[in-house]
Design a protein around this motif. Structure first.
Motif, PDB file in Angstrom:
ATOM      1  N   SER A 162      41.919  44.582  45.150  1.00 37.26           N
ATOM      2  CA  SER A 162      41.990  44.551  46.615  1.00 37.26           C
ATOM      3  C   SER A 162      42.642  45.795  47.191  1.00 37.26           C
ATOM      4  O   SER A 162      42.392  46.160  48.337  1.00 37.26           O
ATOM      5  CB  SER A 162      42.749  43.299  47.072  1.00 37.26           C
ATOM      6  N   ILE A 163      43.499  46.456  46.409  1.00 40.72           N
ATOM      7  CA  ILE A 163      44.125  47.717  46.856  1.00 40.72           C
ATOM      8  C   ILE A 163      43.520  48.826  46.006  1.00 40.72           C
ATOM      9  O   ILE A 163      43.737  48.878  44.798  1.00 40.72           O
ATOM     10  CB  ILE A 163      45.652  47.678  46.704  1.00 40.72           C
ATOM     11  N   THR A 164      42.781  49.697  46.638  1.00 44.51           N
ATOM     12  CA  THR A 164      41.975  50.667  45.899  1.00 44.51           C
ATOM     13  C   THR A 164      42.663  52.005  45.692  1.00 44.51           C
ATOM     14  O   THR A 164      42.078  52.922  45.118  1.00 44.51           O
ATOM     15  CB  THR A 164      40.649  50.903  46.638  1.00 44.51           C
ATOM     16  N   GLU A 165      43.891  52.142  46.190  1.00 43.19           N
ATOM     17  CA  GLU A 165      44.622  53.400  46.045  1.00 43.19           C
ATOM     18  C   GLU A 165      46.017  53.118  45.511  1.00 43.19           C
ATOM     19  O   GLU A 165      46.522  51.995  45.608  1.00 43.19           O
ATOM     20  CB  GLU A 165      44.730  54.124  47.403  1.00 43.19           C
ATOM     21  N   TRP A 166      46.640  54.153  44.944  1.00 44.74           N
ATOM     22  CA  TRP A 166      48.017  54.026  44.479  1.00 44.74           C
ATOM     23  C   TRP A 166      48.865  55.024  45.249  1.00 44.74           C
ATOM     24  O   TRP A 166      48.888  56.212  44.963  1.00 44.74           O
ATOM     25  CB  TRP A 166      48.115  54.289  42.980  1.00 44.74           C
ATOM     26  N   ASN A 167      49.529  54.501  46.277  1.00 40.47           N
ATOM     27  CA  ASN A 167      50.418  55.323  47.095  1.00 40.47           C
ATOM     28  C   ASN A 167      51.851  54.876  46.801  1.00 40.47           C
ATOM     29  O   ASN A 167      52.283  53.814  47.248  1.00 40.47           O
ATOM     30  CB  ASN A 167      50.100  55.146  48.582  1.00 40.47           C
ATOM     31  N   VAL A 168      52.556  55.706  46.049  1.00 43.89           N
ATOM     32  CA  VAL A 168      53.862  55.305  45.528  1.00 43.89           C
ATOM     33  C   VAL A 168      54.844  54.974  46.648  1.00 43.89           C
ATOM     34  O   VAL A 168      55.560  53.967  46.576  1.00 43.89           O
ATOM     35  CB  VAL A 168      54.447  56.412  44.636  1.00 43.89           C
ATOM     36  N   VAL A 169      54.876  55.778  47.708  1.00 46.27           N
ATOM     37  CA  VAL A 169      55.838  55.560  48.786  1.00 46.27           C
ATOM     38  C   VAL A 169      55.228  54.758  49.927  1.00 46.27           C
ATOM     39  O   VAL A 169      55.723  53.693  50.295  1.00 46.27           O
ATOM     40  CB  VAL A 169      56.383  56.907  49.313  1.00 46.27           C
ATOM     41  N   SER A 170      54.124  55.250  50.488  1.00 38.83           N
ATOM     42  CA  SER A 170      53.533  54.581  51.648  1.00 38.83           C
ATOM     43  C   SER A 170      52.983  53.200  51.298  1.00 38.83           C
ATOM     44  O   SER A 170      52.859  52.335  52.167  1.00 38.83           O
ATOM     45  CB  SER A 170      52.418  55.446  52.248  1.00 38.83           C
ATOM     46  N   GLY A 171      52.682  52.979  50.016  1.00 38.43           N
ATOM     47  CA  GLY A 171      52.145  51.682  49.620  1.00 38.43           C
ATOM     48  C   GLY A 171      53.180  50.574  49.555  1.00 38.43           C
ATOM     49  O   GLY A 171      52.840  49.420  49.300  1.00 38.43           O
ATOM     50  N   ILE A 172      54.455  50.919  49.803  1.00 32.61           N
ATOM     51  CA  ILE A 172      55.494  49.887  49.772  1.00 32.61           C
ATOM     52  C   ILE A 172      55.280  48.871  50.884  1.00 32.61           C
ATOM     53  O   ILE A 172      55.493  47.664  50.692  1.00 32.61           O
ATOM     54  CB  ILE A 172      56.888  50.541  49.902  1.00 32.61           C
ATOM     55  N   LEU A 173      54.838  49.345  52.052  1.00 37.55           N
ATOM     56  CA  LEU A 173      54.619  48.449  53.181  1.00 37.55           C
ATOM     57  C   LEU A 173      53.168  47.993  53.227  1.00 37.55           C
ATOM     58  O   LEU A 173      52.252  48.785  52.984  1.00 37.55           O
ATOM     59  CB  LEU A 173      54.970  49.155  54.493  1.00 37.55           C
ATOM     60  N   PRO A 174      52.926  46.732  53.551  1.00 33.90           N
ATOM     61  CA  PRO A 174      51.550  46.262  53.725  1.00 33.90           C
ATOM     62  C   PRO A 174      51.013  46.753  55.072  1.00 33.90           C
ATOM     63  O   PRO A 174      51.783  47.313  55.879  1.00 33.90           O
ATOM     64  CB  PRO A 174      51.709  44.738  53.721  1.00 33.90           C
ATOM     65  N   PRO A 175      49.741  46.592  55.353  1.00 38.43           N
ATOM     66  CA  PRO A 175      49.215  46.954  56.669  1.00 38.43           C
ATOM     67  C   PRO A 175      49.990  46.222  57.775  1.00 38.43           C
ATOM     68  O   PRO A 175      50.268  45.026  57.646  1.00 38.43           O
ATOM     69  CB  PRO A 175      47.753  46.499  56.609  1.00 38.43           C
ATOM     70  N   LEU A 176      50.340  46.930  58.843  1.00 41.66           N
ATOM     71  CA  LEU A 176      51.187  46.345  59.895  1.00 41.66           C
ATOM     72  C   LEU A 176      50.453  46.156  61.219  1.00 41.66           C
ATOM     73  O   LEU A 176      51.061  45.737  62.206  1.00 41.66           O
ATOM     74  CB  LEU A 176      52.421  47.229  60.106  1.00 41.66           C
ATOM     75  N   SER A 177      49.176  46.484  61.246  1.00 45.93           N
ATOM     76  CA  SER A 177      48.396  46.293  62.477  1.00 45.93           C
ATOM     77  C   SER A 177      47.002  45.820  62.115  1.00 45.93           C
ATOM     78  O   SER A 177      46.561  45.940  60.971  1.00 45.93           O
ATOM     79  CB  SER A 177      48.316  47.602  63.272  1.00 45.93           C
ATOM     80  N   GLU A 178      46.303  45.298  63.088  1.00 46.55           N
ATOM     81  CA  GLU A 178      44.946  44.827  62.841  1.00 46.55           C
ATOM     82  C   GLU A 178      44.046  45.981  62.405  1.00 46.55           C
ATOM     83  O   GLU A 178      43.201  45.830  61.528  1.00 46.55           O
ATOM     84  CB  GLU A 178      44.377  44.170  64.106  1.00 46.55           C
ATOM     85  N   ALA A 179      44.247  47.156  63.016  1.00 41.80           N
ATOM     86  CA  ALA A 179      43.442  48.319  62.648  1.00 41.80           C
ATOM     87  C   ALA A 179      43.709  48.726  61.199  1.00 41.80           C
ATOM     88  O   ALA A 179      42.784  49.097  60.458  1.00 41.80           O
ATOM     89  CB  ALA A 179      43.750  49.482  63.590  1.00 41.80           C
ATOM     90  N   ALA A 180      44.965  48.637  60.771  1.00 45.18           N
ATOM     91  CA  ALA A 180      45.307  48.986  59.386  1.00 45.18           C
ATOM     92  C   ALA A 180      44.682  48.001  58.410  1.00 45.18           C
ATOM     93  O   ALA A 180      44.199  48.390  57.346  1.00 45.18           O
ATOM     94  CB  ALA A 180      46.823  49.015  59.219  1.00 45.18           C
ATOM     95  N   TRP A 181      44.685  46.722  58.794  1.00 51.77           N
ATOM     96  CA  TRP A 181      44.041  45.721  57.931  1.00 51.77           C
ATOM     97  C   TRP A 181      42.545  45.979  57.819  1.00 51.77           C
ATOM     98  O   TRP A 181      41.961  45.888  56.737  1.00 51.77           O
ATOM     99  CB  TRP A 181      44.289  44.316  58.480  1.00 51.77           C
ATOM    100  N   GLN A 182      41.917  46.301  58.924  1.00 58.29           N
ATOM    101  CA  GLN A 182      40.483  46.575  58.910  1.00 58.29           C
ATOM    102  C   GLN A 182      40.175  47.791  58.036  1.00 58.29           C
ATOM    103  O   GLN A 182      39.159  47.824  57.325  1.00 58.29           O
ATOM    104  CB  GLN A 182      39.967  46.806  60.336  1.00 58.29           C
ATOM    105  N   ALA A 183      41.063  48.795  58.064  1.00 57.04           N
ATOM    106  CA  ALA A 183      40.854  49.993  57.252  1.00 57.04           C
ATOM    107  C   ALA A 183      40.951  49.664  55.765  1.00 57.04           C
ATOM    108  O   ALA A 183      40.135  50.141  54.953  1.00 57.04           O
ATOM    109  CB  ALA A 183      41.880  51.060  57.623  1.00 57.04           C
ATOM    110  N   GLU A 184      41.926  48.834  55.377  1.00 61.85           N
ATOM    111  CA  GLU A 184      42.051  48.431  53.979  1.00 61.85           C
ATOM    112  C   GLU A 184      40.866  47.578  53.546  1.00 61.85           C
ATOM    113  O   GLU A 184      40.357  47.728  52.426  1.00 61.85           O
ATOM    114  CB  GLU A 184      43.362  47.657  53.762  1.00 61.85           C
ATOM    115  N   PHE A 185      40.420  46.709  54.436  1.00 62.71           N
ATOM    116  CA  PHE A 185      39.276  45.857  54.120  1.00 62.71           C
ATOM    117  C   PHE A 185      38.027  46.706  53.916  1.00 62.71           C
ATOM    118  O   PHE A 185      37.208  46.446  53.025  1.00 62.71           O
ATOM    119  CB  PHE A 185      39.077  44.842  55.242  1.00 62.71           C
ATOM    120  N   ALA A 186      37.886  47.756  54.727  1.00 59.60           N
ATOM    121  CA  ALA A 186      36.726  48.638  54.602  1.00 59.60           C
ATOM    122  C   ALA A 186      36.727  49.349  53.242  1.00 59.60           C
ATOM    123  O   ALA A 186      35.670  49.524  52.623  1.00 59.60           O
ATOM    124  CB  ALA A 186      36.728  49.665  55.735  1.00 59.60           C
ATOM    125  N   LYS A 187      37.914  49.740  52.763  1.00 54.49           N
ATOM    126  CA  LYS A 187      37.993  50.364  51.438  1.00 54.49           C
ATOM    127  C   LYS A 187      37.574  49.380  50.353  1.00 54.49           C
ATOM    128  O   LYS A 187      36.861  49.747  49.408  1.00 54.49           O
ATOM    129  CB  LYS A 187      39.428  50.852  51.177  1.00 54.49           C
TER     130      LYS A 187
END
Length: 360
Positions: free
Chosen positions: A53-78
């Protein structure tokens, strides 16, 4: 309160250069408990098919989950660009809400991994700086740190294997490498913690040796864990839901047309069959080890018996429940505890054999 006090005592002020083996032992035991936790969460991640479900490995920025609807849609698109979504999830009509569920488990799995890294690396640096590590153990503690880092690397390589071509699952070979590295780390943590407690009682004590008998038991258990990882990676738990027969047969029908090597490493019916029956070889080996240390370390003996007995019962229940999520997760939990108990008993066996040799 007692637990809080023991944790705070790990970093209590002590003279620089004074070895603190007991504090180090407690720290390693905390890390070992966290490794057991991540093994269980990893099992749930696999069982819920959340790992891709998570297609990237972002060591620092990946600590937080998506915090907005737009961010969720972007992760879903990946995720929608992955073979798993295109060939499986899209056919079931996966919604954003469904995606959030599988994203949660993979995110928690990665978050725990980050926390474990910090909980190991920061105290290690502190103990090192304070000169609190007993002589001869720095190399081993660094090796455990490297093994933890390697385990994380294997985890990402495992995820990558499911993001290419027409793969709808991760490689079961890489999954087994990821899991077995974690269990090896767990065993190393337990063994080293036992050595530290030994040094705390007797500063001149030498680390426990590995006996030939214990090494053989470890090899037998390794095969069973490898088979279990392949069963999980290939969804081979769904090959049969009856026990002790498989689909009404003692020996399932197996297609050998792919060749011996391919069948031994890929056929779900054969792998479930082997995992079922090699378990009894592992039971015999663990009974032998538990009885061997019964007089010198009764706790370890009881722990090994309890762990493998529970693991076998949960394995049967997993099959007969048609791979119920929580029963299967409990099976993996007790599998990790079996590794920890076995490492403890192997350590005790080494001490007992060395003492017997010295007396003889």
């Amino acid at each position: 309160m007692a637990t809080s006090a023991s944790v705070s005592n790990l970093f209590a002020a002590a003279p620089r250069g004074k070895a603190r083996p007991l504090a180090i032992a407690r720290w390693l035991e905390i890390v070992a408990a966290m490794v057991v936790m991540i093994v269980v969460v990893g099992g749930i991640t696999r069982l819920t098919e959340s790992g891709l479900s998570i297609t990237e490995w972002n060591v620092v920025s990946g600590i937080l989950p998506p915090l907005s609807e737009a961010a969720w849609q972007a992760e879903f698109a990946k995720y929608q660009a992955t073979p798993e979504y295109r060939l499986e999830a899209a056919l079931t009509g996966m919604t954003l809400s469904d995606f959030k569920f599988i994203f949660f488990w993979e995110w928690v799995h990665r978050l725990i991994a980050r926390v474990i890294g910090l909980v190991y690396a920061l105290p290690l640096a502190w103990f090192w700086w304070r000169g609190a590590i007993p002589q001869g153990f720095k190399g081993r503690l660094l090796a455990l740190l490297a093994l933890g880092g390697l385990q994380g690397l294997f985890g990402w390589l495992m995820v990558q294997s499911g993001l290419v071509g027409d793969m709808t699952d991760v490689s079961h070979f890489r999954l087994s490498l990821h899991l077995l590295t974690a269990l090896t780390l767990l065993a190393g943590l337990v063994w080293t913690a036992r050595d530290m407690r030994l040094v705390a009682r007797e500063p001149s004590a030498r680390p426990a040796p590995l006996t030939a008998g214990s090494a053989l038991v470890a090899g037998v258990l390794f095969v069973q864990l490898l088979l279990g990882a392949w069963v999980a990676g290939l969804n081979a738990g769904h090959a049969a839901y009856d026990w002790p027969l498989m689909n009404g047969r003692l020996v399932p029908e197996i297609d050998w047309s792919g060749g011996i090597v391919w069948t031994l490493t890929h056929d779900p019916f054969l792998l479930q069959f082997l995992h079922r029956w090699w378990a009894w070889v592992a039971v015999a080996a663990l009974v032998w080890l538990a009885r061997r240390v019964r007089k010198t370390d009764r706790f370890a003996s009881v722990a090994v018996h309890t762990a493998f007995g529970t693991m076998v019962l949960l394995g049967i229940a997993t099959v007969m429940s048609e791979v119920s999520l929580w029963i299967a997760a409990a099976h993996q939990l007790v599998g990790a505890l079996t590794v920890a108990a076995t490492a403890w008993a192997m350590h005790s066996d080494g001490l007992a054999r060395r003492a017997a040799k010295a007396d003889g």
